[in-house]
Design a protein around this motif. Structure first.
Motif, PDB file in Angstrom:
ATOM      1  N   THR A  28      13.350  -6.911 -48.276  1.00  0.00           N
ATOM      2  CA  THR A  28      13.263  -7.322 -46.805  1.00  0.00           C
ATOM      3  C   THR A  28      13.389  -8.559 -46.303  1.00  0.00           C
ATOM      4  OG1 THR A  28      10.903  -7.299 -46.847  1.00  0.00           O
ATOM      5  CG2 THR A  28      11.953  -5.163 -46.380  1.00  0.00           C
ATOM      6  N   THR A  29      13.988  -9.383 -47.209  1.00  0.00           N
ATOM      7  CA  THR A  29      14.188 -10.844 -46.985  1.00  0.00           C
ATOM      8  C   THR A  29      15.467 -10.969 -46.349  1.00  0.00           C
ATOM      9  OG1 THR A  29      12.797 -11.480 -48.853  1.00  0.00           O
ATOM     10  CG2 THR A  29      14.190 -13.140 -48.013  1.00  0.00           C
ATOM     11  N   VAL A  30      15.437 -12.134 -45.456  1.00  0.00           N
ATOM     12  CA  VAL A  30      16.732 -12.481 -44.839  1.00  0.00           C
ATOM     13  C   VAL A  30      16.918 -13.819 -44.966  1.00  0.00           C
ATOM     14  CG1 VAL A  30      18.170 -12.633 -42.535  1.00  0.00           C
ATOM     15  CG2 VAL A  30      16.889 -10.620 -43.288  1.00  0.00           C
ATOM     16  N   PRO A  32      21.376 -10.842 -45.275  1.00  0.00           N
ATOM     17  CA  PRO A  32      20.330  -9.786 -45.375  1.00  0.00           C
ATOM     18  C   PRO A  32      20.263  -9.509 -46.889  1.00  0.00           C
ATOM     19  CG  PRO A  32      22.013  -8.613 -44.285  1.00  0.00           C
ATOM     20  CD  PRO A  32      22.567  -9.881 -44.333  1.00  0.00           C
ATOM     21  N   CYS A  43      10.237 -14.842 -49.865  1.00  0.00           N
ATOM     22  CA  CYS A  43      11.228 -14.889 -51.091  1.00  0.00           C
ATOM     23  C   CYS A  43      10.567 -15.202 -52.043  1.00  0.00           C
ATOM     24  CB  CYS A  43      12.337 -15.748 -50.495  1.00  0.00           C
ATOM     25  SG  CYS A  43      13.636 -15.460 -51.564  1.00  0.00           S
ATOM     26  N   VAL A  96      24.242 -15.121 -41.997  1.00  0.00           N
ATOM     27  CA  VAL A  96      23.087 -14.439 -42.158  1.00  0.00           C
ATOM     28  C   VAL A  96      23.170 -13.402 -43.397  1.00  0.00           C
ATOM     29  CG1 VAL A  96      21.263 -12.736 -41.034  1.00  0.00           C
ATOM     30  CG2 VAL A  96      22.493 -14.553 -39.677  1.00  0.00           C
ATOM     31  N   THR A 136      19.172 -17.240 -43.647  1.00  0.00           N
ATOM     32  CA  THR A 136      20.221 -17.676 -42.827  1.00  0.00           C
ATOM     33  C   THR A 136      20.401 -18.959 -43.158  1.00  0.00           C
ATOM     34  OG1 THR A 136      19.062 -16.483 -40.834  1.00  0.00           O
ATOM     35  CG2 THR A 136      20.511 -18.316 -40.286  1.00  0.00           C
ATOM     36  N   GLY A 142      11.317 -12.473 -42.795  1.00  0.00           N
ATOM     37  CA  GLY A 142      11.374 -11.377 -43.405  1.00  0.00           C
ATOM     38  C   GLY A 142      10.193 -11.499 -44.368  1.00  0.00           C
ATOM     39  N   ALA A 187      23.005  -9.025 -49.956  1.00  0.00           N
ATOM     40  CA  ALA A 187      23.246 -10.408 -50.599  1.00  0.00           C
ATOM     41  C   ALA A 187      23.735 -10.442 -52.057  1.00  0.00           C
ATOM     42  CB  ALA A 187      21.980 -11.259 -50.261  1.00  0.00           C
TER      43      ALA A 187
END
Length: 87
Positions: free
Chosen positions: A7-9, A35, A70, A33, A11, A67, A39
Protein backbone atom coordinates in the motif's frame (compact mmCIF):
# COMPACT_ATOMS: atom_id res chain seq x y z
CA UNK A 1 12.00 -0.13 -9.21
CA UNK A 2 12.08 -3.21 -7.00
CA UNK A 3 9.26 -4.66 -4.92
CA UNK A 4 7.58 -2.08 -2.68
CA UNK A 5 5.16 -2.62 0.22
CA UNK A 6 1.62 -3.30 -1.04
CA UNK A 7 0.00 0.00 0.00
CA UNK A 8 2.98 2.30 -0.45
CA UNK A 9 2.86 5.04 -3.09
CA UNK A 10 6.02 6.79 -4.27
CA UNK A 11 5.75 10.20 -5.93
CA UNK A 12 8.86 11.24 -7.88
CA UNK A 13 9.23 14.82 -9.09
CA UNK A 14 11.74 16.18 -11.59
CA UNK A 15 12.76 19.61 -10.31
CA UNK A 16 14.97 22.47 -11.47
CA UNK A 17 16.53 25.26 -9.40
CA UNK A 18 19.29 27.86 -9.56
CA UNK A 19 20.99 26.40 -6.44
CA UNK A 20 22.10 22.75 -6.10
CA UNK A 21 21.10 22.60 -2.43
CA UNK A 22 17.56 23.90 -3.04
CA UNK A 23 16.09 21.33 -5.47
CA UNK A 24 13.13 20.57 -3.15
CA UNK A 25 11.97 24.20 -3.35
CA UNK A 26 12.58 24.52 -7.09
CA UNK A 27 10.28 24.47 -10.10
CA UNK A 28 8.51 21.17 -10.77
CA UNK A 29 8.92 19.99 -14.37
CA UNK A 30 7.20 16.59 -14.13
CA UNK A 31 5.64 14.24 -11.58
CA UNK A 32 5.35 10.45 -11.71
CA UNK A 33 3.22 8.55 -9.19
CA UNK A 34 4.20 4.91 -8.63
CA UNK A 35 1.59 2.85 -6.78
CA UNK A 36 3.22 -0.25 -5.30
CA UNK A 37 0.95 -2.64 -7.18
CA UNK A 38 2.31 -1.38 -10.51
CA UNK A 39 5.83 -0.37 -9.48
CA UNK A 40 7.94 -3.55 -9.57
CA UNK A 41 10.00 -3.62 -12.76
CA UNK A 42 8.34 -0.47 -14.10
CA UNK A 43 10.31 2.13 -16.04
CA UNK A 44 8.90 5.59 -16.57
CA UNK A 45 10.41 8.30 -18.75
CA UNK A 46 10.03 12.05 -18.83
CA UNK A 47 11.28 13.99 -21.82
CA UNK A 48 12.51 17.44 -20.97
CA UNK A 49 13.69 20.11 -23.37
CA UNK A 50 16.63 21.82 -21.64
CA UNK A 51 15.88 25.01 -23.56
CA UNK A 52 12.40 25.49 -22.09
CA UNK A 53 11.81 28.62 -20.01
CA UNK A 54 11.73 26.88 -16.58
CA UNK A 55 15.17 25.33 -17.05
CA UNK A 56 17.63 26.54 -14.44
CA UNK A 57 21.15 25.42 -13.71
CA UNK A 58 20.42 22.28 -11.64
CA UNK A 59 18.13 19.30 -12.18
CA UNK A 60 17.19 16.83 -9.48
CA UNK A 61 14.61 14.25 -8.47
CA UNK A 62 12.73 14.29 -5.18
CA UNK A 63 10.74 11.38 -3.75
CA UNK A 64 7.76 11.39 -1.41
CA UNK A 65 6.48 8.20 0.23
CA UNK A 66 2.81 7.94 1.23
CA UNK A 67 0.56 5.13 2.36
CA UNK A 68 2.28 2.30 4.22
CA UNK A 69 5.77 2.81 5.60
CA UNK A 70 8.26 1.78 2.91
CA UNK A 71 10.47 -0.94 4.39
CA UNK A 72 11.50 -2.72 1.17
CA UNK A 73 12.22 -1.94 -2.45
CA UNK A 74 14.35 0.51 -4.34
CA UNK A 75 13.97 3.29 -6.88
CA UNK A 76 16.64 4.45 -9.29
CA UNK A 77 16.60 7.71 -11.22
CA UNK A 78 18.73 8.65 -14.17
CA UNK A 79 19.16 11.91 -16.07
CA UNK A 80 20.66 11.81 -19.55
CA UNK A 81 20.26 12.55 -23.23
CA UNK A 82 17.85 10.57 -25.45
CA UNK A 83 20.75 8.79 -27.14
CA UNK A 84 22.21 7.63 -23.82
CA UNK A 85 21.20 4.39 -22.15
CA UNK A 86 20.88 4.22 -18.33
CA UNK A 87 23.39 1.92 -16.64
Amino acid sequence: TGAINATTVITAKLMTHSAATSIKSGTEIAEIVLPAAAAAGTRRSVKFNPGQAVAERYLGVTYTVSGAKCTAGNIESWLGADAEVPG
